[in-house]
Motif scaffolding. Structure first.
Motif, mmCIF file in Angstrom:
data_model
loop_
_atom_site.group_PDB
_atom_site.id
_atom_site.type_symbol
_atom_site.label_atom_id
_atom_site.label_comp_id
_atom_site.label_asym_id
_atom_site.label_seq_id
_atom_site.Cartn_x
_atom_site.Cartn_y
_atom_site.Cartn_z
ATOM 1 N N GLU A 58 16.624 33.277 41.690
ATOM 2 C CA GLU A 58 16.003 33.007 40.385
ATOM 3 C C GLU A 58 15.353 34.330 39.942
ATOM 4 O OE1 GLU A 58 13.417 29.159 40.611
ATOM 5 O OE2 GLU A 58 13.882 29.764 42.648
ATOM 6 N N PRO A 59 15.740 34.874 38.807
ATOM 7 C CA PRO A 59 15.163 36.149 38.349
ATOM 8 C C PRO A 59 13.640 36.078 38.177
ATOM 9 C CG PRO A 59 17.168 35.681 37.158
ATOM 10 C CD PRO A 59 16.856 34.447 37.960
ATOM 11 N N GLU B 32 9.015 45.103 39.055
ATOM 12 C CA GLU B 32 10.003 45.732 38.202
ATOM 13 C C GLU B 32 10.996 46.498 39.079
ATOM 14 O OE1 GLU B 32 7.983 47.461 34.757
ATOM 15 O OE2 GLU B 32 9.832 48.642 34.481
ATOM 16 N N GLY B 33 12.268 46.359 38.793
ATOM 17 C CA GLY B 33 13.284 47.073 39.563
ATOM 18 C C GLY B 33 13.890 46.243 40.683
ATOM 19 N N TYR B 34 13.233 45.121 41.026
ATOM 20 C CA TYR B 34 13.733 44.294 42.141
ATOM 21 C C TYR B 34 15.151 43.787 41.878
ATOM 22 C CZ TYR B 34 14.226 40.090 45.085
ATOM 23 O OH TYR B 34 14.687 39.134 45.952
ATOM 24 N N LEU B 35 15.359 43.190 40.709
ATOM 25 C CA LEU B 35 16.671 42.592 40.416
ATOM 26 C C LEU B 35 17.753 43.667 40.381
ATOM 27 C CD1 LEU B 35 15.549 40.133 37.601
ATOM 28 C CD2 LEU B 35 16.122 39.540 39.968
ATOM 29 N N LYS B 36 17.407 44.805 39.800
ATOM 30 C CA LYS B 36 18.364 45.902 39.680
ATOM 31 C C LYS B 36 18.778 46.398 41.065
ATOM 32 C CE LYS B 36 18.933 50.097 36.916
ATOM 33 N NZ LYS B 36 20.146 49.649 36.230
ATOM 34 N N ILE C 35 18.627 28.848 35.091
ATOM 35 C CA ILE C 35 18.485 27.518 34.499
ATOM 36 C C ILE C 35 17.126 27.352 33.825
ATOM 37 C CG2 ILE C 35 18.319 25.053 35.095
ATOM 38 C CD1 ILE C 35 20.499 25.648 37.268
ATOM 39 N N GLN C 36 16.079 27.919 34.445
ATOM 40 C CA GLN C 36 14.750 27.827 33.837
ATOM 41 C C GLN C 36 14.315 29.144 33.182
ATOM 42 O OE1 GLN C 36 10.263 26.229 35.117
ATOM 43 N NE2 GLN C 36 12.011 25.602 36.295
ATOM 44 N N SER C 37 14.680 30.271 33.796
ATOM 45 C CA SER C 37 14.206 31.571 33.308
ATOM 46 C C SER C 37 15.018 32.088 32.118
ATOM 47 C CB SER C 37 14.258 32.603 34.438
ATOM 48 O OG SER C 37 15.595 32.774 34.901
ATOM 49 N N GLY C 38 16.209 31.510 31.912
ATOM 50 C CA GLY C 38 17.097 32.029 30.882
ATOM 51 C C GLY C 38 16.815 31.470 29.495
ATOM 52 N N CYS D 253 17.425 38.416 33.558
ATOM 53 C CA CYS D 253 18.143 39.583 34.104
ATOM 54 C C CYS D 253 18.220 40.723 33.093
ATOM 55 C CB CYS D 253 19.571 39.193 34.516
ATOM 56 S SG CYS D 253 19.678 38.382 36.115
ATOM 57 N N ASP D 254 18.178 40.401 31.793
ATOM 58 C CA ASP D 254 18.294 41.418 30.750
ATOM 59 C C ASP D 254 17.117 42.404 30.775
ATOM 60 O OD1 ASP D 254 20.599 40.198 29.942
ATOM 61 O OD2 ASP D 254 19.710 39.169 28.216
ATOM 62 N N HIS D 255 15.978 41.982 31.328
ATOM 63 C CA HIS D 255 14.835 42.909 31.415
ATOM 64 C C HIS D 255 15.196 44.147 32.226
ATOM 65 C CE1 HIS D 255 11.709 40.427 29.520
ATOM 66 N NE2 HIS D 255 12.226 39.386 30.139
ATOM 67 N N GLU D 256 16.148 43.994 33.160
ATOM 68 C CA GLU D 256 16.521 45.137 34.008
ATOM 69 C C GLU D 256 17.974 45.547 33.814
ATOM 70 O OE1 GLU D 256 15.201 44.638 38.034
ATOM 71 O OE2 GLU D 256 13.204 44.039 37.377
ATOM 72 N N GLY D 257 18.576 45.055 32.749
ATOM 73 C CA GLY D 257 19.961 45.414 32.468
ATOM 74 C C GLY D 257 20.927 44.982 33.556
#
Ligand code: PLP
Length: 413
Positions: A201-202, A214-218, A236-239, A249-253
């Motif tokens: 979950e992002p 910041e940077g974790y997902l990337k 499902i919830q964050s999108g 996910c768009d926050h980190e491209g």
């Protein structure tokens, strides 16, 4: 005639009926809702509330959005369900729409969020055997600790919440948990050649709106790519605008290999979920290998197109970003005035939470009861955390009205 069918029921009667005839698998706040419009809901006695749960972010577009209502009614009058044994005139149009909206080759339509997650796990396993060369029955899915992905047996097999698991075993094998927001721990695990996917979950919703560094997902996405592991985002919830971007996910491209959507995809009108992926992954599933009777039904397709259209037309992600910053700033000032009661405030977009210290024997649940009395509905998660996630159509004036309610309620708590 409708009047006799909808005989007015009192709040207590409604609660008693659920209690007597329903399974006891939820513990609701004692408010009985009858009507909703935009950010507001009304109870059976006509009392009006701000909805700060928004059905766990399924109602990002606001209650009973007129465009969604009319699309739902029109399609219900025309054709509701064909099953996938036949083509219908809506699924192709929807598939083209949603894949170009999110930039994927293909979509697999399901109904609930949990089914979307199950679908993603099945896709990842099949891909691992057929494309990555993992030996049969050896595929591993990495999940994060304190995740919430739904309630099926395989999904609770991925959970570490005792309530979700106790006496529901035996569990699905092939699932390994890693600490959330810990890149090094993931790096150690993805080296195993049997790993098919990393499911994340992002922003962790049910865990209490836990926003990773910041940077974790990337970094996670890069690790996955280097090690030929699929990156699966459960949005499902964050999108769908919740965190201030279309996807968290768009926050980190970051572009996931598999994207799971649900909840606000239908704006609360209808159960609609979707799994998006490119050809290499999606075409691993062949006819007869997965599906759902209601998945891709014409009503769902039409409502989802309308739900996504409203999101863009009304700039809901932008509104969430702008008002989310204001809300978090106000929360920080409320916290500064009540440091003993409020341990932490956090959030991204209109996805915020307060961590509450128990005081004088009163906890987050008691605070939610007080908020309810003052006209604002929110629900605690994990006992001490309150999530604040209103419909994204909320205006700045409405938001400031809500901040007032929250501030006053906390002051007199
Ligand atoms: C709600 C949720 C699910 C499950 O969706 P259902 O429609 O309740 O099955 C899965 N993942 C996340 C992140 C959720 O918030």
């Amino acid at each position: 005639m409708m009047e006799t069918m909808n005989k007015k029921i009192s709040a207590q009667e409604a609660i008693d009926l659920e209690d007597k005839y329903g399974a006891h698998n939820y513990h609701p706040i004692p408010v009985v809702l009858e009507r909703g419009e935009g950010v507001y809901v009304w109870d059976v006695d006509g009392k009006k509330y701000y909805d700060f749960l928004a059905a766990y972010s399924a109602v990002n577009q606001g209650h009973c959005h007129p465009k969604l209502v009319s699309v739902l009614i029109e399609q219900a009058k025309k054709l509701a369900l064909t099953s996938r044994a036949f083509y219908n005139d809506s699924l192709g149009e929807y598939a083209k729409f949603i894949t170009s909206y999110f930039g994927f080759d293909r979509v697999l339509p399901m109904n609930t969020g949990a089914e979307g997650v199950e679908t993603a796990i099945k896709l990842a396993r099949k891909w691992a055997y057929e494309k990555k060369g993992v030996a049969e029955n050896e595929a591993i899915i990495i999940v994060c600790r304190n995740n919430f992905h739904g309630r099926t047996i395989s999904i609770v097999s991925a959970s570490n919440d005792p309530d979700a698991r106790k006496n529901f075993g035996p569990f699905t094998p092939g699932i390994v948990a890693v600490e959330y927001n810990n890149v090094e721990a993931l790096a150690a695990l993805v080296k195993n050649k049997n790993v098919a996917a990393f499911l994340v979950e992002p922003v962790q919703g049910e865990a209490g709106v836990v926003v990773p560094d910041e940077g974790y997902l990337k970094k996670c996405a890069e690790l996955c790519k280097e090690n030929k592991v699929l990156f699966i985002a459960d949005e499902i919830q964050s999108g769908l605008g919740r965190t201030g971007k279309l996807l968290a996910c768009d926050h980190e491209g970051v572009k996931p290999d598999i994207l799971i959507l649900g909840k606000a995809l239908s704006g609360g009108m209808y159960p609609v979920s979707a799994v998006l992926a490119n050809d290499e992954v999606m075409l691993c599933i062949k006819p007869g290998q997965h599906g759902s009777t209601y998945g891709g039904n014409p009503i769902a397709c039409k409502v989802a197109i309308a739900g996504l259209t409203v999101l863009k037309e009304e700039k809901l992600a932008e509104n969430s970003d702008r008002l989310g910053k204001i809300l978090l700033k106000e929360f920080k000032s409320i916290q500064a005035g009540n440091p003993e009661l409020i341990k932490t405030v956090r959030g991204k977009g209109l996805f915020c939470a307060m961590v509450i210290n128990e005081r004088n024997g009163k906890n987050a649940s008691d605070l939610c009861m007080e908020l309810m009395k003052n006209g604002l509905l929110a629900k605690p998660t994990h006992g001490d955390i309150i999530r604040f996630a209103p419909p994204l159509i909320i205006t700045e004036d409405q938001l400031m009205d809500c901040v007032d309610i929250i501030r006053k309620t906390i002051k007199s708590f």
